[in-house]
Design an enzyme around this catalytic site. Sequence first.
Site, PDB file in Angstrom:
ATOM      1  NE  ARG A   1      -0.101   5.185  13.284  1.00  0.00           N
ATOM      2  CZ  ARG A   1       0.858   4.975  12.396  1.00  0.00           C
ATOM      3  NH1 ARG A   1       0.976   3.803  11.822  1.00  0.00           N
ATOM      4  NH2 ARG A   1       1.699   5.940  12.085  1.00  0.00           N
TER       5      ARG A   1
ATOM      6  CD  GLU B   1       3.455  -8.504   7.242  1.00  0.00           C
ATOM      7  OE1 GLU B   1       3.224  -7.388   7.740  1.00  0.00           O
ATOM      8  OE2 GLU B   1       3.625  -8.666   6.020  1.00  0.00           O
TER       9      GLU B   1
ATOM     10  CB  ALA C   1     -22.425  46.157  -9.778  1.00  0.00           C
TER      11      ALA C   1
ATOM     12  CB  SER D   1     -26.351  48.268 -10.979  1.00  0.00           C
ATOM     13  OG  SER D   1     -25.232  48.378 -11.818  1.00  0.00           O
TER      14      SER D   1
ATOM     15  CG  ASN E   1      -0.787   3.573   8.063  1.00  0.00           C
ATOM     16  OD1 ASN E   1      -1.631   2.778   7.712  1.00  0.00           O
ATOM     17  ND2 ASN E   1       0.449   3.535   7.613  1.00  0.00           N
TER      18      ASN E   1
ATOM     19  CG  LEU F   1      -7.326  -5.932   0.492  1.00  0.00           C
ATOM     20  CD1 LEU F   1      -6.291  -6.685   1.323  1.00  0.00           C
ATOM     21  CD2 LEU F   1      -8.545  -6.807   0.198  1.00  0.00           C
ATOM     22  CB  ALA F   2     -11.394  -0.301   1.489  1.00  0.00           C
ATOM     23  CB  ALA F   3     -12.371  -4.230   5.733  1.00  0.00           C
TER      24      ALA F   3
ATOM     25  NE  ARG G   1     -22.478  26.834  -4.716  1.00  0.00           N
ATOM     26  CZ  ARG G   1     -23.765  27.015  -4.398  1.00  0.00           C
ATOM     27  NH1 ARG G   1     -24.289  28.233  -4.425  1.00  0.00           N
ATOM     28  NH2 ARG G   1     -24.516  25.989  -4.075  1.00  0.00           N
TER      29      ARG G   1
HETATM   30  C1  UD1 Z   1       0.580  -4.580   5.091  1.00  0.00           C
HETATM   31  C2  UD1 Z   1       1.387  -5.827   4.755  1.00  0.00           C
HETATM   32  C3  UD1 Z   1       2.876  -5.470   4.807  1.00  0.00           C
HETATM   33  C4  UD1 Z   1       3.181  -4.318   3.900  1.00  0.00           C
HETATM   34  C5  UD1 Z   1       2.292  -3.135   4.220  1.00  0.00           C
HETATM   35  C6  UD1 Z   1       2.465  -2.056   3.171  1.00  0.00           C
HETATM   36  C7  UD1 Z   1       0.059  -7.699   5.538  1.00  0.00           C
HETATM   37  C8  UD1 Z   1      -0.098  -8.730   6.593  1.00  0.00           C
HETATM   38  N1  UD1 Z   1       1.080  -6.855   5.702  1.00  0.00           N
HETATM   39  O1  UD1 Z   1       0.815  -4.260   6.435  1.00  0.00           O
HETATM   40  O2  UD1 Z   1       3.630  -6.603   4.410  1.00  0.00           O
HETATM   41  O3  UD1 Z   1       4.544  -3.955   4.015  1.00  0.00           O
HETATM   42  O4  UD1 Z   1       0.914  -3.506   4.220  1.00  0.00           O
HETATM   43  O5  UD1 Z   1       1.758  -0.889   3.527  1.00  0.00           O
HETATM   44  O6  UD1 Z   1      -0.686  -7.700   4.571  1.00  0.00           O
HETATM   45  N2  UD1 Z   1      -7.396  -4.588   5.657  1.00  0.00           N
HETATM   46  C9  UD1 Z   1      -8.662  -5.129   5.552  1.00  0.00           C
HETATM   47  N3  UD1 Z   1      -9.031  -6.089   6.426  1.00  0.00           N
HETATM   48  C10 UD1 Z   1      -8.205  -6.575   7.363  1.00  0.00           C
HETATM   49  C11 UD1 Z   1      -6.911  -6.028   7.468  1.00  0.00           C
HETATM   50  C12 UD1 Z   1      -6.536  -5.028   6.599  1.00  0.00           C
HETATM   51  O7  UD1 Z   1      -9.442  -4.716   4.695  1.00  0.00           O
HETATM   52  O8  UD1 Z   1      -8.632  -7.499   8.091  1.00  0.00           O
HETATM   53  C13 UD1 Z   1      -6.999  -3.513   4.717  1.00  0.00           C
HETATM   54  C14 UD1 Z   1      -6.763  -2.191   5.389  1.00  0.00           C
HETATM   55  O9  UD1 Z   1      -7.957  -1.421   5.391  1.00  0.00           O
HETATM   56  C15 UD1 Z   1      -5.690  -1.577   4.521  1.00  0.00           C
HETATM   57  C16 UD1 Z   1      -4.927  -2.761   3.972  1.00  0.00           C
HETATM   58  O10 UD1 Z   1      -5.772  -3.883   4.125  1.00  0.00           O
HETATM   59  O11 UD1 Z   1      -6.238  -0.851   3.430  1.00  0.00           O
HETATM   60  C17 UD1 Z   1      -3.599  -2.994   4.694  1.00  0.00           C
HETATM   61  O12 UD1 Z   1      -3.840  -3.289   6.032  1.00  0.00           O
HETATM   62  P1  UD1 Z   1      -2.880  -2.748   7.163  1.00  0.00           P
HETATM   63  O13 UD1 Z   1      -3.388  -3.226   8.475  1.00  0.00           O
HETATM   64  O14 UD1 Z   1      -2.647  -1.293   7.008  1.00  0.00           O
HETATM   65  O15 UD1 Z   1      -1.540  -3.562   6.818  1.00  0.00           O
HETATM   66  P2  UD1 Z   1      -0.067  -3.209   7.282  1.00  0.00           P
HETATM   67  O16 UD1 Z   1       0.110  -3.580   8.694  1.00  0.00           O
HETATM   68  O17 UD1 Z   1       0.251  -1.835   6.884  1.00  0.00           O
HETATM   69 CA    CA Z   2      -0.938   0.087   6.311  1.00  0.00          CA
END
Ligand code: UD1
Ligand code: CA
Length: 450
Positions: A15, A154, A362, A387, A226, A8-10, A315
């Site tokens: 912050r 949560e 050199a 050189s 974060n 999950l990376a969306a 490099r």
């Molecule tokens: C989440 C967990 C929490 C846990 C914590 C650990 C949930 C609801 N909560 O909270 O229980 O203790 O992680 O760090 O899952 N992301 C998406 N799409 C979204 C939302 C999030 O891709 O719609 C991705 C974010 O980019 C991130 C990850 O999911 O990589 C976690 O999301 P984040 O909002 O940071 O969750 P937390 O509030 O930290």
């Molecule tokens: Ca998080």
Amino acid sequence: MKTALVILAAGKGTRMNSDLPKVLHPLAGAPLLIHAMQAGASLAPEHTVVVAGHGAASVRKAAQAHDETALVAEQTEQLGTAHAARQAAPLLKDFDGTVIVLFGDTPFVQPETLDAMVAAQTTHDVVVLGFEAADPGRYGRLVVAGETLERIVEFKDADAAERAITLCNSGVVACRSELLFDLIDAVDNKNAAEEYYLPDIVGIARSRGLSATVVTCDESETLGINSRAELSAAEAAFQARARAAAFEDGVTLPAPDTVHFAFDTVIGRDTLIEPNVVFGPGVTVESGATIRAFSHLEGCHVARGAVVGPYARLRPGAELSENVRVGNFVEIKNAQIGEGTKVNHLSYIGDATLGAQTNVGAGTITCNYDGVLKHRTEIGDNAFIGSNTMLVAPVSIGDRAMTGSGSVITSDVEADALAIARAPQVEKPGMATKLFDILKAKKAKLQRGS
Ligand code: UD1
Ligand code: CA
């Protein structure tokens, strides 16, 4: 065991206060996302799906640059982690096996931990990675009864008793693919954040009489990033581990805190890495080599017994054979340097192949760029480059050939030849004395006048 990764990376990563998506911020020379992908790669997954949203195009590019088979699902609106994971479903519709959900901002999960989760998944329907938090803060809390994980709450939704729980959710989940997406379909957003929470699949599974359990790991593995402050703390943690690993591997580091490693740095045993050396991505240093102080290396290979620096820059594409010497203020790029060859002072060697036992004087420069195209320089074995030679590429210098100091070499030099390409010296007998007399007279006249 067949596995697939969903990363999950969306999320925006508000912050971080950055135009760059959070998961692309670098840690030890690689985006956070790549660390998560690498951790998951230890399972040899059949599929890796990255769920991208904010900065999706650049996230896709980074993911596929690292692993061209990586699939990317887009989550156009960030409605929560369950909603994010769900975006991977169409890409995994033909996959039958265990799905591991990882977070792109959580770089340190260890391969053994993921192995333990996959193993636990053979006897439990849902497996969650948990940890004992020193400061549980805003993490989700794991509600357990004996071996069974009952549900995840949560922080925002937890009551005082639940907030007192110190066993926390890392976010990593393992579940059979079909069941996972089935459970996700049942998740709603009736909660404090009005988000679709992935952790809710635990309570849903239990209400259906399915089993759920927790695998625990050290808190350091679940460190999520974060903010920039957390990113720098993670970098420090990474570097501390890399230094400790280097010691174990037989590397001497007289000033370890000043040496900076990349995520993929490989260093052989009985090497000496002096203070203030920086390793960018893609460096391998073989046994018995020495990297002297204040050198910067990236994308290069240093063979046994070579000595680099002080103040050297290697490099991408620099390949040093055994016992090569690269001295101070020397830059080498995309060049193979043959065994025992020396480039000891103030040189630029780019887009070149140098043979063995050659000496580069050199100030030598390979003039590799004509303003539009890059060209190669070839130098044979046992050659001697005087050189301050400018080697205007494309050009080749044969074995045992020599160039005179200060030469601008624009055409090939055959083996055993000496090439001199500079203005011939003119000598005027007695002229120095005459010139001094004229100048001294001028000075005296000026002093009288003042
Ligand atoms: C989440 C967990 C929490 C846990 C914590 C650990 C949930 C609801 N909560 O909270 O229980 O203790 O992680 O760090 O899952 N992301 C998406 N799409 C979204 C939302 C999030 O891709 O719609 C991705 C974010 O980019 C991130 C990850 O999911 O990589 C976690 O999301 P984040 O909002 O940071 O969750 P937390 O509030 O930290
Ligand atoms: Ca998080």
